[in-house]
Design an enzyme around this catalytic site. Sequence first.
Site, PDB file in Angstrom:
ATOM      1  N   GLY A   1      -9.344  -6.539   8.758  1.00 60.56           N
ATOM      2  CA  GLY A   1      -8.135  -6.033   9.384  1.00 60.56           C
ATOM      3  C   GLY A   1      -7.825  -6.746  10.680  1.00 60.56           C
ATOM      4  O   GLY A   1      -7.044  -7.701  10.732  1.00 60.56           O
TER       5      GLY A   1
ATOM      6  N   ARG B   1      -7.563   2.367  -2.889  1.00 60.06           N
ATOM      7  CA  ARG B   1      -8.496   2.274  -1.765  1.00 60.06           C
ATOM      8  C   ARG B   1      -9.117   3.640  -1.496  1.00 60.06           C
ATOM      9  O   ARG B   1      -8.405   4.646  -1.442  1.00 60.06           O
ATOM     10  CB  ARG B   1      -7.743   1.820  -0.502  1.00 60.06           C
ATOM     11  CG  ARG B   1      -8.679   1.584   0.679  1.00 60.06           C
ATOM     12  CD  ARG B   1      -7.944   1.046   1.892  1.00 60.06           C
ATOM     13  NE  ARG B   1      -8.762   0.055   2.560  1.00 60.06           N
ATOM     14  CZ  ARG B   1      -8.792  -0.132   3.884  1.00 60.06           C
ATOM     15  NH1 ARG B   1      -8.025   0.583   4.677  1.00 60.06           N
ATOM     16  NH2 ARG B   1      -9.569  -1.049   4.414  1.00 60.06           N
TER      17      ARG B   1
ATOM     18  N   TYR C   1      -5.763  10.988   4.360  1.00 65.24           N
ATOM     19  CA  TYR C   1      -4.371  11.245   3.950  1.00 65.24           C
ATOM     20  C   TYR C   1      -4.345  12.023   2.627  1.00 65.24           C
ATOM     21  O   TYR C   1      -5.389  12.463   2.143  1.00 65.24           O
ATOM     22  CB  TYR C   1      -3.590   9.929   3.920  1.00 65.24           C
ATOM     23  CG  TYR C   1      -3.521   9.328   5.314  1.00 65.24           C
ATOM     24  CD1 TYR C   1      -2.866  10.021   6.341  1.00 65.24           C
ATOM     25  CD2 TYR C   1      -4.160   8.137   5.631  1.00 65.24           C
ATOM     26  CE1 TYR C   1      -2.835   9.517   7.633  1.00 65.24           C
ATOM     27  CE2 TYR C   1      -4.132   7.624   6.926  1.00 65.24           C
ATOM     28  CZ  TYR C   1      -3.469   8.322   7.924  1.00 65.24           C
ATOM     29  OH  TYR C   1      -3.452   7.838   9.205  1.00 65.24           O
TER      30      TYR C   1
ATOM     31  N   GLN D   1       0.846  -1.205   0.000  1.00 64.16           N
ATOM     32  CA  GLN D   1       0.000   0.000   0.000  1.00 64.16           C
ATOM     33  C   GLN D   1       0.880   1.254   0.000  1.00 64.16           C
ATOM     34  O   GLN D   1       1.724   1.427   0.888  1.00 64.16           O
ATOM     35  CB  GLN D   1      -0.938   0.046   1.209  1.00 64.16           C
ATOM     36  CG  GLN D   1      -1.958   1.182   1.029  1.00 64.16           C
ATOM     37  CD  GLN D   1      -2.840   1.456   2.225  1.00 64.16           C
ATOM     38  OE1 GLN D   1      -2.346   1.585   3.335  1.00 64.16           O
ATOM     39  NE2 GLN D   1      -4.145   1.563   2.006  1.00 64.16           N
TER      40      GLN D   1
HETATM   41  C1  LIG Z   1      -3.604  -1.130  13.587  1.00 64.98           C
HETATM   42  C2  LIG Z   1      -4.308  -0.623  12.372  1.00 64.98           C
HETATM   43  C3  LIG Z   1      -3.591   0.043  11.394  1.00 64.98           C
HETATM   44  C4  LIG Z   1      -4.218   0.479  10.218  1.00 64.98           C
HETATM   45  N1  LIG Z   1      -3.465   1.059   9.223  1.00 64.98           N
HETATM   46  C5  LIG Z   1      -4.020   1.300   7.997  1.00 64.98           C
HETATM   47  C6  LIG Z   1      -3.211   1.681   6.892  1.00 64.98           C
HETATM   48  O1  LIG Z   1      -1.969   1.764   6.964  1.00 64.98           O
HETATM   49  N2  LIG Z   1      -3.839   1.905   5.715  1.00 64.98           N
HETATM   50  C7  LIG Z   1      -5.211   1.796   5.562  1.00 64.98           C
HETATM   51  O2  LIG Z   1      -5.729   2.019   4.472  1.00 64.98           O
HETATM   52  N3  LIG Z   1      -5.985   1.439   6.604  1.00 64.98           N
HETATM   53  C8  LIG Z   1      -5.432   1.150   7.802  1.00 64.98           C
HETATM   54  N4  LIG Z   1      -6.210   0.684   8.832  1.00 64.98           N
HETATM   55  C9  LIG Z   1      -7.643   0.417   8.599  1.00 64.98           C
HETATM   56  C10 LIG Z   1      -7.888  -1.065   8.251  1.00 64.98           C
HETATM   57  O3  LIG Z   1      -7.370  -1.363   6.961  1.00 64.98           O
HETATM   58  C11 LIG Z   1      -9.374  -1.422   8.273  1.00 64.98           C
HETATM   59  O4  LIG Z   1     -10.053  -0.613   7.335  1.00 64.98           O
HETATM   60  C12 LIG Z   1      -9.987  -1.216   9.654  1.00 64.98           C
HETATM   61  O5  LIG Z   1      -9.222  -1.898  10.637  1.00 64.98           O
HETATM   62  C13 LIG Z   1     -11.443  -1.709   9.720  1.00 64.98           C
HETATM   63  O6  LIG Z   1     -11.543  -3.069   9.376  1.00 64.98           O
HETATM   64  P1  LIG Z   1     -11.640  -4.220  10.490  1.00 64.98           P
HETATM   65  O7  LIG Z   1     -12.782  -3.902  11.384  1.00 64.98           O
HETATM   66  O8  LIG Z   1     -11.796  -5.486   9.725  1.00 64.98           O
HETATM   67  O9  LIG Z   1     -10.330  -4.214  11.266  1.00 64.98           O
HETATM   68  C14 LIG Z   1      -5.608   0.266  10.038  1.00 64.98           C
HETATM   69  C15 LIG Z   1      -6.331  -0.368  11.045  1.00 64.98           C
HETATM   70  C16 LIG Z   1      -5.702  -0.827  12.187  1.00 64.98           C
HETATM   71  C17 LIG Z   1      -6.493  -1.570  13.231  1.00 64.98           C
END
Ligand SMILES: Cc1cc2nc3c(=O)[nH]c(=O)nc-3n(C[C@H](O)[C@H](O)[C@H](O)COP(=O)(O)O)c2cc1C
Length: 353
Positions: free
Chosen positions: A310, A226, A179, A98
């Site tokens: 995630g 994304r 971002y 990414q």
């Molecule tokens: C620890 C953490 C770091 C994340 N870092 C990013 C990132 O670098 N880029 C991004 O697009 N989303 C990031 N997210 C968002 C996740 O990709 C995802 O959209 C979010 O956790 C919701 O999905 P989930 O409920 O399945 O975890 C992050 C989420 C978490 C928990």
Amino acid sequence: MSTLFEPVRLGRYDLPNRLVMAPMTRSRANADGAPGDLATEYYAQRASVGLIVTEGTQPSSDGQGYMTTPGIYTPGHVAAWRPITDAVHAKGGHIFIQLMHAGRMSHPDNTPHHRQGVAPSAIAPGAQMFTPTGPQDAPTPRALSTDEVAQTVADFAHAARSAIQAGADGVEIHGANAYLIQQFFAPSANQRTDRYGGSIENRARFAIEVATAIAEAIGADRTSIRLSPGTALWGIDEGPDGPELYRYLVGELDKLGLAYLHIMDQGNDALLADIRRLWKGTLIINRPGRARDAIGTDIASGLADLEAYGQMILANPDFIERLKIGAPFHEADRMTFFGGTEKGYTDYPVMAA
Ligand SMILES: Cc1cc2nc3c(=O)[nH]c(=O)nc-3n(C[C@H](O)[C@H](O)[C@H](O)COP(=O)(O)O)c2cc1C
């Protein structure tokens, strides 16, 4: 549920299942932007998902916003990512890096160069950021000149080429979560008077130029993006024509023939249905906080081709195997999300064979 474990074509790849590891920043890279020593093990442990999307990775030194996030723009970065992509491939997995430019969500104390962050306009997000000395206000960024916007597009293309050199299967452009790319979409962050500000077409232009440049550099079938339409985070307000901007943007991106579009859903069902209609290619949907028993519903309804998760995959390296047999999931430990050691990173247990 059964279709989840059916193979699917994504860009130039055949994936063994339709479950995607969502991108997650883990802040364990070295100060020079090389991924940390444990990153190879961390990603290889999770290689049974159809596709891994890595943590956000800066495409240039200006793109860094947080401490100890990795980069993919120097020969050293390329060399350091190589063992990771090799290890994922050795286990039959696929991995897209990414590309994340943080824009104004940046603090000079977090970067090796200590420069002021850059953004569409010199408007502070009105948010605090974690820094080496604790939370601090994100400072007012410097507005990119029109020439610097073109240079930033070129930086993304260079990073994409570097990702391929490092053995990645493709890249995902981070156009979500407040971002840089989303900062261009939002009038609250973008007050430009050149061709990158004002009308919907102008605010969407930077994202389209980045996607076009990367598709030309590495092939559209290895390029993806994304988006999180409607995210209202850290001073981002896309205004009343926000949904219309996304309809225009998705229609334009569709013409490029990208590997996939990844939507991080923010709850606007009507817009999501329109996006599905406007996007003829492969669609990945991530619904934050979705319950386990809802896994697979967007694929079953035909809305999504793949679904991304995630925290469940962060905490369950053998997520696919657990899902298949109905085994319990570990809960993710928030205290170890960002920075630290193997704790909460590579030490989540897998089931006994
Ligand atoms: C620890 C953490 C770091 C994340 N870092 C990013 C990132 O670098 N880029 C991004 O697009 N989303 C990031 N997210 C968002 C996740 O990709 C995802 O959209 C979010 O956790 C919701 O999905 P989930 O409920 O399945 O975890 C992050 C989420 C978490 C928990």
